[in-house]
Design a protein around this motif. Structure first.
Motif, PDB file in Angstrom:
ATOM      1  N   ASP A 165      -4.961   0.437  -4.497  1.00  0.00           N
ATOM      2  CA  ASP A 165      -3.600   0.885  -4.805  1.00  0.00           C
ATOM      3  C   ASP A 165      -2.789   1.321  -3.587  1.00  0.00           C
ATOM      4  O   ASP A 165      -1.796   2.030  -3.725  1.00  0.00           O
ATOM      5  N   HIS A 218     -10.466   1.806  -3.950  1.00  0.00           N
ATOM      6  CA  HIS A 218     -11.044   2.129  -5.253  1.00  0.00           C
ATOM      7  C   HIS A 218     -11.860   0.936  -5.765  1.00  0.00           C
ATOM      8  O   HIS A 218     -11.300  -0.139  -6.026  1.00  0.00           O
ATOM      9  N   LYS A 223       2.232   6.863  -1.429  1.00  0.00           N
ATOM     10  CA  LYS A 223       2.207   8.324  -1.239  1.00  0.00           C
ATOM     11  C   LYS A 223       2.811   8.602   0.135  1.00  0.00           C
ATOM     12  O   LYS A 223       2.091   8.858   1.103  1.00  0.00           O
TER      13      LYS A 223
HETATM   14 FE    FE Z   1      -5.627   5.804  -5.194  1.00  0.00          FE
END
Ligand code: FE
Ligand code: AMP
Ligand code: FE
Ligand code: ZN
Length: 292
Positions: free
Chosen positions: A12, A37, A253
Motif C-alpha cells: 500500500d 504487507h 502517509k
Molecule cells: Fe500499510
C-alpha cells in the motif's frame, strides 16, 4: 541512519520499488528494509536497483496476523538467508484469501450503495489490493472527503462495510518466519494495546515471546520518547532484539518521511542492524505447519 520499515506499490505504498531505492540513496541511508504487507514482490523488484546503487537492502515483510481476536502486524527480517520457497508458497495462499475478501468487500459496499468495482480497486492495488485502495477509490468518487472517513464509516473493523478476512494466527506467522530463516519482530507495538489499559503491553509482548517472537520494533514514527523508553525496557527485560523504521508509505502517509519518520522523530543508527545480523536464527527451529 537506517530505515527498517518501508512500503512500496507492491502493497500500500505509493513509490514503485525503483523510486524507493532512489530516495533511500539520495537520502544517504546506510541500509533500507522493504517490509511490504504480506508480499515479497516489492523487495524482489527493488533488489537489482539496490545492487546497482550499492545500497544495503534488507529483505523484510509485514504480516497481518491475529492475536487475541485482533489484527497485529508482525515484521520478518531475512538477514542471513533469503526466505524459503515454502514461505513464498504460503504467502501466495494468503494472497488468494485476500482476493476472496476483496470480492466480498465489493459486494458489501455495493449493497450499501457505493458504486465500486473489483477492476477499479485492482487497477491501483495490483496483487496486494487492500482496504487502503478501496478508500482511495471512494475518495476519488466523492463518497467520502478523506481516506480516514472511508475507514471510519465503511472499512474499519467496527464500520458497517467491514468484511472479515482469513488471517493467520500470530503463532503461525512467527513460526513461518522462523522456519524460513527470518527474525520475527512485533511491528509498532504502541498500536497493539491502543485501547487497552496501561501496563498491558508487557504482558502481551511476554505472551508473544513465549510463542517465539524474537524482537520488538522499538523505533517507529508513532513512538515518542516515552514509547521508545517503554519498549526498549520491555525488550531488555524479555531479552528481545530491537528493530526500527519509519513505516514509510510515500504520499499515502505524507507526514512520514523515509529515515526521518514523523517530524524528524527518528534517526536509527546502523548499529541496530549490525546487532540484528549477529543474531542466529537457524532455519527450521519452529515446528512446521502443513501447507494445506
Ligand atoms: Fe500499510
Ligand atoms: P487490508 O490488509 O486490506 O485489511 O488493509 C489493512 C490496512 O488498512 C492497514 O495496513 C492500514 O494501512 C489500513 N487501515 C486499517 N484500519 C484502518 C483505520 N481504522 N484507519 C486508517 N487506516 C486503516
Ligand atoms: Fe503496520
Ligand atoms: Zn508497515
Amino acid at each position: 541512519m537506517i530505515d527498517l520499515h518501508s512500503h512500496t506499490t507492491a502493497s500500500d505504498g505509493s513509490c514503485i520499488p525503483e523510486d524507493l531505492i532512489r530516495q533511500a540513496v539520495d537520502l544517504g541511508l546506510e541500509a533500507l528494509a522493504i517490509t511490504d504487507h504480506d508480499t515479497l514482490d516489492g523487495y524482489d523488484e527493488a533488489l537489482p536497483f539496490a545492487k546497482a546503487a550499492g545500497l544495503d537492502l534488507v529483505c523484510g515483510i509485514e504480516l497481518s496476523t491475529k492475536f487475541r481476536g485482533r489484527t497485529v502486524h508482525l515484521l520478518g527480517y531475512f538477514l542471513q538467508q533469503m526466505p524459503t520457497q515454502d514461505f513464498r508458497d504460503w504467502l501466495r495462499i494468503g494472497q488468494e484469501s485476500r482476493r476472496d475478501r476483496n470480492r466480498r468487500l465489493v459486494e458489501r459496499l455495493q449493497s450499501l450503495g457505493v458504486d465500486i468495482t473489483l477492476a477499479e480497486v485492482q487497477a491501483i492495488g495490483r496483487t496486494q489490493t487492500g482496504r487502503p485502495h478501496f478508500a482511495r477509490i471512494m475518495l476519488q468518487k466523492g463518497y467520502v472527503s478523506s481516506l480516514q472517513q472511508a475507514f471510519d464509516e465503511f472499512l474499519d473493523c467496527s464500520a458497517i462495510g467491514y468484511v472479515e478476512r482469513q488471517e493467520a494466527k500470530i503463532e503461525e506467522g512467527i513460526q513461518r518466519i522462523l522456519d524460513a530463516g527470518g527474525l520475527p519482530s512485533l511491528a509498532h507495538p504502541v498500536r497493539v494495546a491502543e485501547n487497552e489499559v496501561r501496563g498491558k503491553h508487557e504482558e502481551m509482548i511476554t505472551a508473544m515471546a513465549e510463542l517465539g517472537l524474537r524482537a520488538v520494533e522499538v523505533y517507529h514514527s508513532d513512538h515518542g520518547p516515552r514509547e521508545v523508553a517503554r519498549y526498549r525496557g520491555i525488550a531488555q527485560r524479555l531479552q528481545l532484539e530491537m528493530t526500527g523504521g519509519s513505516d514509510f508509505h510515500g504520499d499515502v502517509k505524507p507526514k512520514i518521511r523515509l529515515g526521518h519518520g514523523r517530524d524528524g522523530n527518528l534517526n536509527i543508527p546502523r548499529t541496530v542492524l549490525d546487532r540484528l545480523r549477529q543474531v542466529r536464527v537457524p532455519a527450521g527451529v519452529g515446528h512446521s505447519f502443513g501447507l494445506s
